[in-house]
Design a protein around this motif. Structure first.
Motif, PDB file in Angstrom:
ATOM      1  N   HIS A  60       0.831  -1.212   0.000  1.00  0.00           N
ATOM      2  CA  HIS A  60       0.000   0.000   0.000  1.00  0.00           C
ATOM      3  C   HIS A  60       0.860   1.254   0.000  1.00  0.00           C
ATOM      4  O   HIS A  60       0.470   2.276  -0.571  1.00  0.00           O
ATOM      5  CB  HIS A  60      -0.997  -0.030   1.156  1.00  0.00           C
ATOM      6  CG  HIS A  60      -2.161  -0.910   0.849  1.00  0.00           C
ATOM      7  ND1 HIS A  60      -3.097  -0.612  -0.110  1.00  0.00           N
ATOM      8  CD2 HIS A  60      -2.503  -2.123   1.336  1.00  0.00           C
ATOM      9  CE1 HIS A  60      -3.977  -1.586  -0.178  1.00  0.00           C
ATOM     10  NE2 HIS A  60      -3.637  -2.528   0.677  1.00  0.00           N
ATOM     11  N   GLU A  63       1.771   1.887  -3.629  1.00  0.00           N
ATOM     12  CA  GLU A  63       0.714   2.524  -4.419  1.00  0.00           C
ATOM     13  C   GLU A  63       0.321   3.894  -3.860  1.00  0.00           C
ATOM     14  O   GLU A  63      -0.619   4.507  -4.342  1.00  0.00           O
ATOM     15  CB  GLU A  63      -0.486   1.597  -4.592  1.00  0.00           C
ATOM     16  CG  GLU A  63      -1.424   1.536  -3.466  1.00  0.00           C
ATOM     17  CD  GLU A  63      -2.714   0.801  -3.774  1.00  0.00           C
ATOM     18  OE1 GLU A  63      -3.103   0.619  -4.933  1.00  0.00           O
ATOM     19  OE2 GLU A  63      -3.360   0.408  -2.808  1.00  0.00           O
ATOM     20  N   ASP A  65      -0.957   4.672  -0.993  1.00  0.00           N
ATOM     21  CA  ASP A  65      -2.181   4.637  -0.200  1.00  0.00           C
ATOM     22  C   ASP A  65      -1.751   4.652   1.267  1.00  0.00           C
ATOM     23  O   ASP A  65      -1.736   3.634   1.952  1.00  0.00           O
ATOM     24  CB  ASP A  65      -2.980   3.379  -0.548  1.00  0.00           C
ATOM     25  CG  ASP A  65      -4.303   3.296   0.180  1.00  0.00           C
ATOM     26  OD1 ASP A  65      -4.586   4.163   1.035  1.00  0.00           O
ATOM     27  OD2 ASP A  65      -5.061   2.343  -0.096  1.00  0.00           O
ATOM     28  N   ASN A  68      -4.070   3.343   4.273  1.00  0.00           N
ATOM     29  CA  ASN A  68      -4.150   1.885   4.281  1.00  0.00           C
ATOM     30  C   ASN A  68      -2.811   1.283   4.707  1.00  0.00           C
ATOM     31  O   ASN A  68      -2.766   0.317   5.469  1.00  0.00           O
ATOM     32  CB  ASN A  68      -4.557   1.385   2.894  1.00  0.00           C
ATOM     33  CG  ASN A  68      -5.508   0.219   2.954  1.00  0.00           C
ATOM     34  OD1 ASN A  68      -5.751  -0.369   3.989  1.00  0.00           O
ATOM     35  ND2 ASN A  68      -6.041  -0.126   1.801  1.00  0.00           N
TER      36      ASN A  68
END
Length: 102
Positions: A60, A63, A65, A68
């Protein structure tokens, strides 16, 4: 041949992961090949494994994120990485290989 970081990295070129990898190392192998979906599928299927949770957190982070990622780092009991994501990938690989029995 024992599994070292260099052997693990060289295997990325083979297109087929080495046999006998733990789920967390297998997910890192796919992550090292930039196959986020394959890596993510493995860690999601192994959420009871703290090592997979650590890899899940790293995925995560890859990416971007962050929320998360923070959740999965907390669940894994590790601090969130702050340097380059591939430096953290290497750190996790080394740590997991050292405890894998290779």
């Amino acid at each position: 041949m024992s599994m070292t970081l260099s052997v693990f990295k060289e295997s990325l070129e083979d297109g087929i992961p080495p046999q006998g990898l733990s789920p967390a190392l297998l997910a890192l192998w796919w992550g090292g090949r930039s196959d986020w979906p394959a890596a993510h599928e493995i860690v999601q299927a192994n959420e009871q494994d703290p090592e997979c949770n650590w890899v899940h957190a790293w995925l995560h982070r890859v990416e971007d994120d962050v929320d998360n990622a923070r959740y999965w780092y907390r669940r894994a009991g590790h601090a969130m990485g702050h340097g380059p994501v591939m430096d953290e990938w290497q750190t996790i690989v080394i740590r997991l290989l050292s405890g894998s029995g290779y």
